[in-house]
Design an enzyme around this catalytic site. Sequence first.
Site, PDB file in Angstrom:
ATOM      1  CE1 TYR A 166       2.402 -35.464  21.229  1.00  0.00           C
ATOM      2  CE2 TYR A 166      -0.001 -36.185  21.353  1.00  0.00           C
ATOM      3  CZ  TYR A 166       1.153 -35.506  22.042  1.00  0.00           C
ATOM      4  OH  TYR A 166       0.867 -35.392  23.096  1.00  0.00           O
ATOM      5  CE  LYS A 220       3.419 -38.201  23.106  1.00  0.00           C
ATOM      6  NZ  LYS A 220       4.274 -38.178  24.261  1.00  0.00           N
ATOM      7  CG  ASN A 226       8.782 -34.681  29.653  1.00  0.00           C
ATOM      8  OD1 ASN A 226       7.620 -34.664  29.653  1.00  0.00           O
ATOM      9  ND2 ASN A 226       9.407 -33.779  29.151  1.00  0.00           N
ATOM     10  CG  ASP A 263      18.014 -34.330  18.538  1.00  0.00           C
ATOM     11  OD1 ASP A 263      17.065 -35.247  18.993  1.00  0.00           O
ATOM     12  OD2 ASP A 263      18.180 -34.052  17.377  1.00  0.00           O
ATOM     13  CB  VAL A 264      15.836 -37.850  23.182  1.00  0.00           C
ATOM     14  CG1 VAL A 264      16.293 -36.949  24.349  1.00  0.00           C
ATOM     15  CG2 VAL A 264      14.534 -37.210  22.514  1.00  0.00           C
TER      16      VAL A 264
HETATM   17  P1  NAD Z   1       6.779 -28.536  26.452  1.00  0.00           P
HETATM   18  O1  NAD Z   1       6.834 -28.261  24.753  1.00  0.00           O
HETATM   19  O2  NAD Z   1       7.086 -27.774  27.189  1.00  0.00           O
HETATM   20  O3  NAD Z   1       8.126 -29.737  26.575  1.00  0.00           O
HETATM   21  C1  NAD Z   1       8.374 -30.763  25.620  1.00  0.00           C
HETATM   22  C2  NAD Z   1      10.050 -30.588  25.796  1.00  0.00           C
HETATM   23  O4  NAD Z   1      10.677 -31.629  25.046  1.00  0.00           O
HETATM   24  C3  NAD Z   1      10.767 -29.142  25.672  1.00  0.00           C
HETATM   25  O5  NAD Z   1      11.537 -29.158  26.765  1.00  0.00           O
HETATM   26  C4  NAD Z   1      11.605 -29.561  24.204  1.00  0.00           C
HETATM   27  O6  NAD Z   1      12.535 -28.565  24.243  1.00  0.00           O
HETATM   28  C5  NAD Z   1      11.952 -30.847  24.480  1.00  0.00           C
HETATM   29  N1  NAD Z   1      12.360 -31.704  23.201  1.00  0.00           N
HETATM   30  C6  NAD Z   1      11.937 -31.563  22.068  1.00  0.00           C
HETATM   31  N2  NAD Z   1      12.506 -32.133  20.980  1.00  0.00           N
HETATM   32  C7  NAD Z   1      13.444 -32.577  21.729  1.00  0.00           C
HETATM   33  C8  NAD Z   1      14.635 -33.461  21.386  1.00  0.00           C
HETATM   34  N3  NAD Z   1      15.130 -33.812  20.009  1.00  0.00           N
HETATM   35  N4  NAD Z   1      15.470 -34.068  22.193  1.00  0.00           N
HETATM   36  C9  NAD Z   1      15.393 -33.282  23.685  1.00  0.00           C
HETATM   37  N5  NAD Z   1      14.541 -32.500  24.001  1.00  0.00           N
HETATM   38  C10 NAD Z   1      13.512 -32.293  23.189  1.00  0.00           C
HETATM   39  O7  NAD Z   1       5.559 -29.584  26.386  1.00  0.00           O
HETATM   40  P2  NAD Z   1       5.149 -30.639  27.434  1.00  0.00           P
HETATM   41  O8  NAD Z   1       3.721 -30.483  27.405  1.00  0.00           O
HETATM   42  O9  NAD Z   1       5.798 -30.315  28.796  1.00  0.00           O
HETATM   43  O10 NAD Z   1       5.426 -31.718  27.030  1.00  0.00           O
HETATM   44  C11 NAD Z   1       5.943 -32.920  27.646  1.00  0.00           C
HETATM   45  C12 NAD Z   1       5.550 -34.310  27.219  1.00  0.00           C
HETATM   46  O11 NAD Z   1       4.094 -34.453  27.781  1.00  0.00           O
HETATM   47  C13 NAD Z   1       5.456 -34.524  25.715  1.00  0.00           C
HETATM   48  O12 NAD Z   1       6.019 -35.963  25.304  1.00  0.00           O
HETATM   49  C14 NAD Z   1       4.186 -34.506  25.281  1.00  0.00           C
HETATM   50  O13 NAD Z   1       3.765 -35.237  24.273  1.00  0.00           O
HETATM   51  C15 NAD Z   1       3.449 -34.898  26.785  1.00  0.00           C
HETATM   52  N6  NAD Z   1       1.937 -34.682  26.606  1.00  0.00           N
HETATM   53  C16 NAD Z   1       1.541 -33.160  26.991  1.00  0.00           C
HETATM   54  C17 NAD Z   1       0.254 -32.866  26.840  1.00  0.00           C
HETATM   55  C18 NAD Z   1      -0.172 -31.427  27.061  1.00  0.00           C
HETATM   56  O14 NAD Z   1      -1.315 -31.184  26.954  1.00  0.00           O
HETATM   57  N7  NAD Z   1       0.962 -30.505  27.409  1.00  0.00           N
HETATM   58  C19 NAD Z   1      -0.689 -33.865  26.894  1.00  0.00           C
HETATM   59  C20 NAD Z   1      -0.164 -35.045  26.949  1.00  0.00           C
HETATM   60  C21 NAD Z   1       1.181 -35.394  26.714  1.00  0.00           C
END
Ligand code: NAD
Length: 266
Positions: A164, A168, A98, A71-72
């Site tokens: 959120y 960010k 990420n 857990d990060v």
């Molecule tokens: P996602 O839900 O597929 O990925 C998020 C990942 O973070 C998952 O694998 C989850 O298990 C992991 N995670 C959550 N809490 C955690 C913890 N405490 N410790 C370790 N891992 C943990 O969604 P995504 O879109 O791939 O998101 C990845 C990143 O991209 C995020 O930081 C998100 O804010 C950013 N992002 C996504 C979008 C979008 O539209 N998808 C847009 C802008 C930014």
Amino acid sequence: MQGITGKTALITGASSGIGQAIALRLAQEGANVVINYRSDPEGAESTQAKIHEIYQATPANGAKVMTYMVDVSDYDQVSKMFDHLEETFGLVDIVINNAGVQIESPSHETDVGAFQKVLNINLNGPYFCSTRAIRHWLDRQAPGVIINVSSVHELIPRPQYLSYAVSKGGLNNLTKTLALEYAKHGIRVNSIGPGATQTPINTWHDEADEMEELAKHIPMGRVGTPAEMAASVAFLVSDEASYITGQTLFIDGGLTLYPSFESPWT
Ligand code: NAD
């Protein structure tokens, strides 16, 4: 991309979405890959299996892949993970922060615990992983690269997602401050700022109608793919980006270009 083969890359939250795509792309570039995950072992194993296939297609590489449940938002867990990775790989060259979550709620009704949870994962997580990695690089007098997966919402306000947007926004200054503080040590810190990307974090990710509606707000007329995000990460961690630090590269189909100004208002 130059300078990735043989390096070791830790990607947090790599069991799905953008993190998984980054893990696959860095494996294609010849890196050892550490897939961090928290609660999705099947997703982590699926990422690992895909990377084994990538490595088998390039057997001379000899790269390794491993999964690591942490857990990060828990500093002790993060620190133990680094201890273990140091024993296994010697040097962890690349850290991709990420992992992220979002919780929707009108700001005045937001539960305090939910607000803190988002900040703990989205902001404390990158702070823990980055500072632990920097100590590791300074001890070894080695250069290193950090990429924070931020969002267009480090710039654009996001009503109903206060925690959120705050996380960010904070990540933006974490990137710049660490970049400035450690540039003299050869440590580079950058962010990517994805726009709407088709991943499980979004409720619309499997709803064609919603996606079509969303695409109308994006100048390029479509959402992004995780592979498009990963391609920019590969560039930023490579030696091709050796003089870039403290920057956010927005990958958003033009979403940060004030789309409502596309046509004259009067
Ligand atoms: P996602 O839900 O597929 O990925 C998020 C990942 O973070 C998952 O694998 C989850 O298990 C992991 N995670 C959550 N809490 C955690 C913890 N405490 N410790 C370790 N891992 C943990 O969604 P995504 O879109 O791939 O998101 C990845 C990143 O991209 C995020 O930081 C998100 O804010 C950013 N992002 C996504 C979008 C979008 O539209 N998808 C847009 C802008 C930014």
